[in-house]
Design a protein around this motif. Structure first.
Motif, PDB file in Angstrom:
ATOM      1  N   ALA A 191      -1.001  12.241 -15.573  1.00 29.38           N
ATOM      2  CA  ALA A 191      -1.031  11.672 -14.396  1.00 29.38           C
ATOM      3  C   ALA A 191      -1.851  12.131 -13.498  1.00 29.38           C
ATOM      4  CB  ALA A 191       0.446  11.844 -13.818  1.00 29.38           C
ATOM      5  N   PHE A 192      -2.217  11.537 -12.641  1.00 28.29           N
ATOM      6  CA  PHE A 192      -3.628  11.674 -11.604  1.00 28.29           C
ATOM      7  C   PHE A 192      -3.068  11.418 -10.276  1.00 28.29           C
ATOM      8  CE2 PHE A 192      -8.238  11.128 -11.027  1.00 28.29           C
ATOM      9  CZ  PHE A 192      -8.348  12.281 -10.370  1.00 28.29           C
ATOM     10  N   VAL A 193      -3.146  12.328  -9.390  1.00 27.13           N
ATOM     11  CA  VAL A 193      -2.818  11.927  -7.892  1.00 27.13           C
ATOM     12  C   VAL A 193      -3.892  12.707  -7.157  1.00 27.13           C
ATOM     13  CG1 VAL A 193      -0.484  11.911  -8.137  1.00 27.13           C
ATOM     14  CG2 VAL A 193      -1.343  13.899  -7.188  1.00 27.13           C
ATOM     15  N   THR A 194      -4.275  11.785  -6.049  1.00 25.13           N
ATOM     16  CA  THR A 194      -5.568  12.169  -5.122  1.00 25.13           C
ATOM     17  C   THR A 194      -5.027  12.206  -3.795  1.00 25.13           C
ATOM     18  OG1 THR A 194      -6.400   9.890  -4.805  1.00 25.13           O
ATOM     19  CG2 THR A 194      -6.927  11.116  -6.653  1.00 25.13           C
ATOM     20  N   SER A 195      -5.866  12.748  -2.837  1.00 26.57           N
ATOM     21  CA  SER A 195      -5.610  12.896  -1.354  1.00 26.57           C
ATOM     22  C   SER A 195      -5.854  11.469  -0.832  1.00 26.57           C
ATOM     23  CB  SER A 195      -6.731  13.900  -0.894  1.00 26.57           C
ATOM     24  OG  SER A 195      -6.681  13.906   0.713  1.00 26.57           O
ATOM     25  N   GLY A 196      -6.668  10.712  -1.675  1.00 28.69           N
ATOM     26  CA  GLY A 196      -6.899   9.351  -1.017  1.00 28.69           C
ATOM     27  C   GLY A 196      -5.663   8.576  -1.394  1.00 28.69           C
ATOM     28  N   ASP A 197      -4.795   8.967  -2.435  1.00 30.84           N
ATOM     29  CA  ASP A 197      -3.133   8.219  -2.568  1.00 30.84           C
ATOM     30  C   ASP A 197      -2.734   8.369  -1.443  1.00 30.84           C
ATOM     31  OD1 ASP A 197      -4.055   7.036  -4.993  1.00 30.84           O
ATOM     32  OD2 ASP A 197      -3.717   8.786  -6.108  1.00 30.84           O
ATOM     33  N   ALA A 198      -2.458   9.635  -1.167  1.00 27.58           N
ATOM     34  CA  ALA A 198      -1.558  10.060  -0.215  1.00 27.58           C
ATOM     35  C   ALA A 198      -1.852   9.822   1.262  1.00 27.58           C
ATOM     36  CB  ALA A 198      -1.450  11.768  -0.059  1.00 27.58           C
ATOM     37  N   THR A 199      -3.230   9.817   1.546  1.00 24.97           N
ATOM     38  CA  THR A 199      -3.935   9.201   2.773  1.00 24.97           C
ATOM     39  C   THR A 199      -3.771   7.873   3.117  1.00 24.97           C
ATOM     40  OG1 THR A 199      -5.561  11.026   2.742  1.00 24.97           O
ATOM     41  CG2 THR A 199      -5.973   9.270   4.069  1.00 24.97           C
ATOM     42  N   ARG A 200      -3.805   6.940   2.005  1.00 23.89           N
ATOM     43  CA  ARG A 200      -3.595   5.436   2.444  1.00 23.89           C
ATOM     44  C   ARG A 200      -2.253   5.242   2.970  1.00 23.89           C
ATOM     45  NH1 ARG A 200      -6.015   1.321  -0.513  1.00 23.89           N
ATOM     46  NH2 ARG A 200      -4.119   0.459  -0.820  1.00 23.89           N
ATOM     47  N   ALA A 201      -1.200   5.811   3.069  1.00 22.23           N
ATOM     48  CA  ALA A 201       0.153   5.784   3.648  1.00 22.23           C
ATOM     49  C   ALA A 201      -0.006   6.176   5.226  1.00 22.23           C
ATOM     50  CB  ALA A 201       1.176   6.727   2.972  1.00 22.23           C
ATOM     51  N   GLU A 202      -0.893   7.196   5.543  1.00 22.00           N
ATOM     52  CA  GLU A 202      -1.270   7.527   6.812  1.00 22.00           C
ATOM     53  C   GLU A 202      -2.043   6.461   7.427  1.00 22.00           C
ATOM     54  OE1 GLU A 202      -0.232   9.986   8.285  1.00 22.00           O
ATOM     55  OE2 GLU A 202       0.799  11.258   6.713  1.00 22.00           O
ATOM     56  N   LEU A 203      -2.987   5.947   6.822  1.00 22.96           N
ATOM     57  CA  LEU A 203      -3.676   4.805   7.348  1.00 22.96           C
ATOM     58  C   LEU A 203      -3.151   3.511   7.446  1.00 22.96           C
ATOM     59  CD1 LEU A 203      -7.010   5.312   4.983  1.00 22.96           C
ATOM     60  CD2 LEU A 203      -6.999   5.565   7.430  1.00 22.96           C
ATOM     61  N   ALA A 204      -2.074   3.164   6.647  1.00 23.13           N
ATOM     62  CA  ALA A 204      -1.339   1.983   6.759  1.00 23.13           C
ATOM     63  C   ALA A 204      -0.441   2.046   8.139  1.00 23.13           C
ATOM     64  CB  ALA A 204      -0.420   1.743   5.605  1.00 23.13           C
ATOM     65  N   ARG A 205       0.006   3.329   8.290  1.00 23.55           N
ATOM     66  CA  ARG A 205       0.846   3.696   9.441  1.00 23.55           C
ATOM     67  C   ARG A 205       0.090   3.177  10.948  1.00 23.55           C
ATOM     68  NH1 ARG A 205       3.850   7.422   6.274  1.00 23.55           N
ATOM     69  NH2 ARG A 205       2.400   9.063   6.823  1.00 23.55           N
ATOM     70  N   ARG A 206      -1.337   3.354  10.637  1.00 28.37           N
ATOM     71  CA  ARG A 206      -2.058   3.131  11.932  1.00 28.37           C
ATOM     72  C   ARG A 206      -2.739   1.895  11.960  1.00 28.37           C
ATOM     73  NH1 ARG A 206      -1.291   8.064  10.459  1.00 28.37           N
ATOM     74  NH2 ARG A 206      -0.987   9.882  11.850  1.00 28.37           N
ATOM     75  N   ALA A 207      -2.449   0.828  11.059  1.00 27.80           N
ATOM     76  CA  ALA A 207      -3.131  -0.217  10.986  1.00 27.80           C
ATOM     77  C   ALA A 207      -2.391  -1.158  12.385  1.00 27.80           C
ATOM     78  CB  ALA A 207      -2.738  -1.066   9.707  1.00 27.80           C
ATOM     79  N   PRO A 208      -3.090  -2.024  12.822  1.00 29.20           N
ATOM     80  CA  PRO A 208      -4.586  -2.470  12.528  1.00 29.20           C
ATOM     81  C   PRO A 208      -5.764  -1.776  12.766  1.00 29.20           C
ATOM     82  CG  PRO A 208      -3.983  -3.804  14.251  1.00 29.20           C
ATOM     83  CD  PRO A 208      -2.908  -2.840  13.881  1.00 29.20           C
ATOM     84  N   GLY A 209      -5.443  -0.461  13.676  1.00 29.97           N
ATOM     85  CA  GLY A 209      -6.748   0.241  14.230  1.00 29.97           C
ATOM     86  C   GLY A 209      -7.070  -0.225  15.583  1.00 29.97           C
ATOM     87  N   PRO A 210      -8.199  -0.692  15.852  1.00 27.83           N
ATOM     88  CA  PRO A 210      -9.436  -0.668  14.875  1.00 27.83           C
ATOM     89  C   PRO A 210      -9.839   0.899  14.415  1.00 27.83           C
ATOM     90  CG  PRO A 210     -10.192  -0.996  16.816  1.00 27.83           C
ATOM     91  CD  PRO A 210      -8.708  -1.117  16.926  1.00 27.83           C
ATOM     92  N   VAL A 211     -10.377   1.320  13.264  1.00 29.27           N
ATOM     93  CA  VAL A 211     -10.516   2.386  12.692  1.00 29.27           C
ATOM     94  C   VAL A 211     -12.120   2.518  12.675  1.00 29.27           C
ATOM     95  CG1 VAL A 211     -10.348   1.394  10.370  1.00 29.27           C
ATOM     96  CG2 VAL A 211     -10.302   4.035  10.654  1.00 29.27           C
ATOM     97  N   TRP A 212     -12.871   3.931  12.939  1.00 28.69           N
ATOM     98  CA  TRP A 212     -13.980   4.042  12.874  1.00 28.69           C
ATOM     99  C   TRP A 212     -14.053   4.850  11.704  1.00 28.69           C
ATOM    100  CZ3 TRP A 212     -17.102   8.430  16.149  1.00 28.69           C
ATOM    101  CH2 TRP A 212     -18.343   8.254  15.373  1.00 28.69           C
ATOM    102  N   ILE A 213     -14.951   4.188  10.457  1.00 28.33           N
ATOM    103  CA  ILE A 213     -14.991   4.883   9.207  1.00 28.33           C
ATOM    104  C   ILE A 213     -16.167   5.579   9.052  1.00 28.33           C
ATOM    105  CG2 ILE A 213     -15.174   4.346   6.730  1.00 28.33           C
ATOM    106  CD1 ILE A 213     -13.316   1.723   7.281  1.00 28.33           C
ATOM    107  N   ILE A 214     -16.202   6.828   8.575  1.00 31.44           N
ATOM    108  CA  ILE A 214     -17.202   7.761   8.287  1.00 31.44           C
ATOM    109  C   ILE A 214     -17.406   8.011   7.064  1.00 31.44           C
ATOM    110  CG2 ILE A 214     -18.557   9.631   8.857  1.00 31.44           C
ATOM    111  CD1 ILE A 214     -17.635   9.650  11.673  1.00 31.44           C
TER     112      ILE A 214
END
Length: 289
Positions: free
Chosen positions: A81-104
């Motif tokens: 099995a494989f988990v990443t910070s990206g997997d965990a971070t998607r939940a944080e991003l979803a809670r802040r939708a729709p933003g708008p978000v500045w992506i770097i």
């Protein structure tokens, strides 16, 4: 200063553990090539009935990183099995939708945002928050290249979601900057930062859930061993979860844990750990069976 126990081989303690939560970059590959002995150690642990969950601070979802592992020659038999910070971070991003978000971050990290209902901002002036995966060009850029760009965002008190808490990683024979180094700068500027990867709890919750799925029963946390080369990510995260840790001291720390004879020096390894108020039960220069 409490010294970690030098561990010449994983086989010496393998019977004490049911699950390995194993870091990826710096333990089983260096971004350019995989390390056969480390991969073999994971395979042999699995052959003895153990479960291996890879736990990475990659800002991309795990399914998007598997191809990279394949290209680097990491055998599928080395992990389950494989988990990443990206997997965990998607939940944080979803809670802040729709933003708008500045992506770097570089384009290769954009799978982080796939399927999320986020509007995109062009900069600090029209953003509700920032999402950072790392420098846009990590081959040439340093955190200082972002000071001028991040200052207005901090002045507006915009929250930064950092999808990769790693400060640096080793790529081949080079050290490159990661998202965590930009998060450090942002905090220095007075900005707020949220992270879900190591050493923070969300990624461990995902990893232990995967371990329970593999075991088919609740995890006995006393029989979980974390393996990693990052003191402020892998070791600190294991400490926060009250899990045993094997510190791979050679990774991003180079020869800092070696004595004059080139061998592992437990006192020097302990100094790396205590500098960040952390402790590892075991230490080795590299992972091997």
């Amino acid at each position: 200063m409490t010294l970690p126990h030098p561990l010449p081989a994983l086989s010496a303690v393998a019977a004490d553990y049911d699950v390995l939560l194993c870091d990826v970059w710096g333990v089983i590959h260096n971004g350019r090539e995989s390390w056969p002995e480390a991969c073999d150690a994971l395979i042999r642990f699995r052959e003895q009935g153990g479960q291996v969950v890879l736990i990475s601070n990659s800002p991309r979802p795990a399914h998007d990183v598997v191809d990279q592992l394949d290209r680097l020659g990491v055998p599928r038999a080395a992990w389950q099995a494989f988990v990443t910070s990206g997997d965990a971070t998607r939940a944080e991003l979803a809670r802040r939708a729709p933003g708008p978000v500045w992506i770097i971050g570089p384009e290769r990290d954009w799978p982080l945002y796939d399927g999320l209902p986020l509007d995109r901002a062009e900069g600090a002036a029209d953003a509700a928050f920032l999402s950072v995966t790392g420098p846009i060009d990590d081959e040439t850029e340093t955190p200082e290249d972002y000071r001028e760009r991040l200052t207005p965002a901090a002045a507006r008190d915009l929250e930064m979601i950092c999808a990769n808490p790693d400060r640096i990683v080793q790529r081949g024979d080079r050290i490159i900057y990661c998202g965590g180094s930009l998060a450090d700068l942002y905090e220095q500027l007075g900005g707020r930062v949220t992270m879900a990867g190591k050493p923070f709890g969300p990624i461990y919750a995902l990893a232990l859930t995967e371990a329970e799925r593999l075991l088919g029963r609740p995890v006995d946390r006393s029989r979980v061993l974390c393996i990693g080369d990052g003191v402020v990510t892998d070791v600190m995260g294991a400490n926060a979860q009250a899990l045993d840790c094997l510190f791979i001291a050679q990774g991003i720390h180079g020869d800092a844990a070696r004595g004059p004879d080139g061998a592992l020096d437990p006192e020097r390894a302990a100094a790396l750990l205590t500098a960040e108020t952390t402790y590892a039960r075991y230490v080795a220069l590299e992972l091997m069976w």
